[in-house]
Design a protein around this motif. Structure first.
Motif, PDB file in Angstrom:
ATOM      1  N   GLU A  72     -32.498  10.330   6.602  1.00 13.69           N
ATOM      2  CA  GLU A  72     -33.839  10.365   6.004  1.00 13.69           C
ATOM      3  C   GLU A  72     -34.902   9.909   6.995  1.00 13.69           C
ATOM      4  OE1 GLU A  72     -34.729  11.596   2.880  1.00 13.69           O
ATOM      5  OE2 GLU A  72     -32.650  12.291   2.925  1.00 13.69           O
ATOM      6  N   LYS A 132     -35.751  12.988   8.850  1.00 20.49           N
ATOM      7  CA  LYS A 132     -36.459  13.944   7.996  1.00 20.49           C
ATOM      8  C   LYS A 132     -37.927  13.555   7.867  1.00 20.49           C
ATOM      9  CE  LYS A 132     -36.322  13.990   3.571  1.00 20.49           C
ATOM     10  NZ  LYS A 132     -36.215  13.985   2.164  1.00 20.49           N
ATOM     11  N   TYR A 180     -37.331  21.082  14.698  1.00 21.46           N
ATOM     12  CA  TYR A 180     -36.177  20.660  13.911  1.00 21.46           C
ATOM     13  C   TYR A 180     -35.185  19.950  14.824  1.00 21.46           C
ATOM     14  CZ  TYR A 180     -32.793  24.049  15.727  1.00 21.46           C
ATOM     15  OH  TYR A 180     -31.933  24.738  16.539  1.00 21.46           O
ATOM     16  N   GLY A 236     -39.717  16.915   6.325  1.00 21.87           N
ATOM     17  CA  GLY A 236     -39.628  16.794   4.881  1.00 21.87           C
ATOM     18  C   GLY A 236     -38.466  17.495   4.212  1.00 21.87           C
ATOM     19  N   ARG A 237     -37.586  18.161   4.963  1.00 22.58           N
ATOM     20  CA  ARG A 237     -36.476  18.904   4.362  1.00 22.58           C
ATOM     21  C   ARG A 237     -35.210  18.741   5.189  1.00 22.58           C
ATOM     22  NH1 ARG A 237     -37.416  23.634   1.186  1.00 22.58           N
ATOM     23  NH2 ARG A 237     -35.194  23.477   0.789  1.00 22.58           N
ATOM     24  N   LYS A 238     -34.083  18.816   4.511  1.00 19.13           N
ATOM     25  CA  LYS A 238     -32.810  18.880   5.219  1.00 19.13           C
ATOM     26  C   LYS A 238     -31.909  19.875   4.509  1.00 19.13           C
ATOM     27  CE  LYS A 238     -30.400  14.986   3.144  1.00 19.13           C
ATOM     28  NZ  LYS A 238     -29.781  13.700   3.336  1.00 19.13           N
ATOM     29  N   PHE A 239     -31.073  20.533   5.282  1.00 17.22           N
ATOM     30  CA  PHE A 239     -30.180  21.556   4.763  1.00 17.22           C
ATOM     31  C   PHE A 239     -28.780  21.278   5.272  1.00 17.22           C
ATOM     32  CE2 PHE A 239     -34.355  23.423   5.105  1.00 17.22           C
ATOM     33  CZ  PHE A 239     -34.507  24.116   3.919  1.00 17.22           C
ATOM     34  N   GLU A 271     -30.966  29.876   4.122  1.00 18.69           N
ATOM     35  CA  GLU A 271     -32.098  29.102   3.603  1.00 18.69           C
ATOM     36  C   GLU A 271     -32.729  28.239   4.694  1.00 18.69           C
ATOM     37  OE1 GLU A 271     -33.268  26.248  -0.190  1.00 18.69           O
ATOM     38  OE2 GLU A 271     -31.163  26.662   0.206  1.00 18.69           O
ATOM     39  N   PHE A 297     -36.512  28.701   6.138  1.00 19.62           N
ATOM     40  CA  PHE A 297     -37.448  27.576   6.136  1.00 19.62           C
ATOM     41  C   PHE A 297     -37.988  27.350   7.550  1.00 19.62           C
ATOM     42  CE2 PHE A 297     -38.719  23.136   6.408  1.00 19.62           C
ATOM     43  CZ  PHE A 297     -39.579  23.063   5.323  1.00 19.62           C
TER      44      PHE A 297
END
Length: 121
Positions: A60, A63, A71, A86-89, A101, A105
């Protein structure tokens, strides 16, 4: 709660606060060639690439620290965790269908598709 350590690759220029990398064990470093994009204003320079070991519980932090259109990613066994602003996959290294996805993104953040390769060792 996952506490095991994962390997990760981050470019310090893609972090809002690159000093967070100092907290972790670095097992590989690379300084790239010159003239690579540093921002969306046309600034160019070198990228400082760090391969580090990080506990899953700290994902986090990354992120929340990624800059827009950058990234980084972590991997352990066949699992890759791609981290964007703000995102993780969580994706399967061997199943490209699980990458869709994350790639979409990344492209929405103006990252070139060919850069969304999530390379592991």
């Amino acid at each position: 709660m996952r506490t095991e350590y994962w390997k990760g690759c981050f470019i310090s220029e893609g972090l809002k606060d690159p000093t967070i990398l100092n907290k972790y064990k670095c097992f590989k470093f690379k300084l790239t060639k010159d003239n690579l994009p540093l921002d969306d204003k046309g600034t160019v320079g070198r990228w400082h690439m760090f391969w580090i070991e990080v506990p899953y519980s700290d994902f986090e932090i990354f992120k929340d620290n990624m800059r827009y259109n950058w990234y980084g990613h972590f991997w352990k066994d066949n699992t890759i965790v791609a981290i964007f602003e703000g995102r993780k996959f969580e994706i399967d290294k061997n199943d490209r269908n699980t990458w869709k996805e994350a790639i979409e993104f990344g492209k929405s953040q103006n990252i070139l598709e060919e850069q969304l390769d999530f390379l592991t060792e």
